[in-house]
Design a protein around this motif. Structure first.
Motif, PDB file in Angstrom:
ATOM      1  N   LEU A 111      36.734 -72.414  -9.638  1.00 53.21           N
ATOM      2  CA  LEU A 111      36.062 -73.658  -9.974  1.00 53.21           C
ATOM      3  C   LEU A 111      36.935 -74.330 -11.023  1.00 53.21           C
ATOM      4  O   LEU A 111      37.216 -73.735 -12.073  1.00 53.21           O
ATOM      5  CB  LEU A 111      34.659 -73.390 -10.522  1.00 53.21           C
ATOM      6  CG  LEU A 111      33.753 -74.592 -10.759  1.00 53.21           C
ATOM      7  CD1 LEU A 111      33.566 -75.410  -9.478  1.00 53.21           C
ATOM      8  CD2 LEU A 111      32.408 -74.140 -11.296  1.00 53.21           C
ATOM      9  N   THR A 112      37.404 -75.540 -10.713  1.00 50.14           N
ATOM     10  CA  THR A 112      38.391 -76.189 -11.578  1.00 50.14           C
ATOM     11  C   THR A 112      38.021 -77.624 -11.892  1.00 50.14           C
ATOM     12  O   THR A 112      37.356 -78.297 -11.107  1.00 50.14           O
ATOM     13  CB  THR A 112      39.792 -76.177 -10.926  1.00 50.14           C
ATOM     14  OG1 THR A 112      39.728 -76.904  -9.701  1.00 50.14           O
ATOM     15  CG2 THR A 112      40.268 -74.774 -10.658  1.00 50.14           C
ATOM     16  N   MET A 113      38.498 -78.078 -13.031  1.00 49.45           N
ATOM     17  CA  MET A 113      38.342 -79.473 -13.430  1.00 49.45           C
ATOM     18  C   MET A 113      39.466 -80.314 -12.841  1.00 49.45           C
ATOM     19  O   MET A 113      39.318 -81.497 -12.632  1.00 49.45           O
ATOM     20  CB  MET A 113      38.382 -79.593 -14.958  1.00 49.45           C
ATOM     21  CG  MET A 113      37.227 -78.930 -15.672  1.00 49.45           C
ATOM     22  SD  MET A 113      35.681 -79.782 -15.436  1.00 49.45           S
ATOM     23  CE  MET A 113      35.993 -81.316 -16.264  1.00 49.45           C
TER      24      MET A 113
ATOM     25  N   GLY B 244      43.925 -76.550 -15.889  1.00 48.95           N
ATOM     26  CA  GLY B 244      42.689 -76.139 -16.528  1.00 48.95           C
ATOM     27  C   GLY B 244      41.780 -77.264 -16.927  1.00 48.95           C
ATOM     28  O   GLY B 244      42.104 -78.413 -16.751  1.00 48.95           O
ATOM     29  N   PRO B 245      40.624 -76.936 -17.438  1.00 48.52           N
ATOM     30  CA  PRO B 245      40.118 -75.563 -17.451  1.00 48.52           C
ATOM     31  C   PRO B 245      39.731 -75.094 -16.053  1.00 48.52           C
ATOM     32  O   PRO B 245      39.466 -75.895 -15.169  1.00 48.52           O
ATOM     33  CB  PRO B 245      38.904 -75.632 -18.366  1.00 48.52           C
ATOM     34  CG  PRO B 245      38.462 -77.054 -18.321  1.00 48.52           C
ATOM     35  CD  PRO B 245      39.687 -77.886 -18.060  1.00 48.52           C
ATOM     36  N   ALA B 246      39.722 -73.784 -15.886  1.00 49.44           N
ATOM     37  CA  ALA B 246      39.400 -73.190 -14.589  1.00 49.44           C
ATOM     38  C   ALA B 246      38.675 -71.868 -14.814  1.00 49.44           C
ATOM     39  O   ALA B 246      38.933 -71.165 -15.791  1.00 49.44           O
ATOM     40  CB  ALA B 246      40.666 -72.963 -13.776  1.00 49.44           C
ATOM     41  N   LEU B 247      37.785 -71.549 -13.878  1.00 47.71           N
ATOM     42  CA  LEU B 247      37.056 -70.284 -13.906  1.00 47.71           C
ATOM     43  C   LEU B 247      37.227 -69.640 -12.538  1.00 47.71           C
ATOM     44  O   LEU B 247      36.974 -70.277 -11.515  1.00 47.71           O
ATOM     45  CB  LEU B 247      35.579 -70.526 -14.218  1.00 47.71           C
ATOM     46  CG  LEU B 247      34.713 -69.293 -14.440  1.00 47.71           C
ATOM     47  CD1 LEU B 247      35.192 -68.486 -15.646  1.00 47.71           C
ATOM     48  CD2 LEU B 247      33.253 -69.701 -14.632  1.00 47.71           C
ATOM     49  N   CYS B 248      37.666 -68.400 -12.537  1.00 44.09           N
ATOM     50  CA  CYS B 248      37.906 -67.669 -11.295  1.00 44.09           C
ATOM     51  C   CYS B 248      36.991 -66.455 -11.234  1.00 44.09           C
ATOM     52  O   CYS B 248      36.799 -65.771 -12.243  1.00 44.09           O
ATOM     53  CB  CYS B 248      39.357 -67.205 -11.243  1.00 44.09           C
ATOM     54  SG  CYS B 248      39.744 -66.145  -9.822  1.00 44.09           S
TER      55      CYS B 248
END
Length: 127
Positions: free
Chosen positions: A35-37, A44-48
């Protein structure tokens, strides 16, 4: 925001849309979810989230100062868990990094609703 589920990218405009995508991820035995901006996760920011059955762990990339963090589950947990990545590669990570899949989903929702901040419900360890 943009969500990439095991190589398939979709735009995420609402929390309901994100929850639908997370339900799809839940139905897969293994997956890599970003899930990325930004279009490029490294910006980033990013969540994996990497998921294998009931095992999952998170990685947060700030993108601003190259800071990255991984989730920390039970520090006493020994062993490793393997994860199948979208590019076909299999990576192995410490079982101590694993957290509950439901917590990963809550963290994804928090990341979305806060505009990409590191979710506070997860215990993080700097890489």
């Amino acid at each position: 925001m943009e969500l990439n589920l095991h190589g398939e990218t979709v735009a995420i405009a609402t929390l309901a849309h994100l929850q639908q995508a997370l339900a799809r991820a839940q139905s897969l035995a293994q997956c890599e979810l970003w899930l990325t901006m930004a279009e490029d996760a490294e910006q980033g920011p990013a969540l994996c989230m990497l998921k294998n059955g009931a095992s999952a762990w998170l990685m947060y990339l700030s993108g601003q100062d190259d800071a990255s963090f991984h989730s920390l589950g039970d520090e006493e947990e020994e062993g490793e868990c393997s994860y199948w990545l979208a590019n076909g590669q299999v990576d192995v990570y410490p079982a101590a990094w694993c957290v509950d899949v439901a917590l990963c989903h809550r963290a994804m929702a928090a990341f979305f609703t806060t505009g990409g901040t590191r979710p506070v419900a997860v215990e993080w360890q700097p890489d």
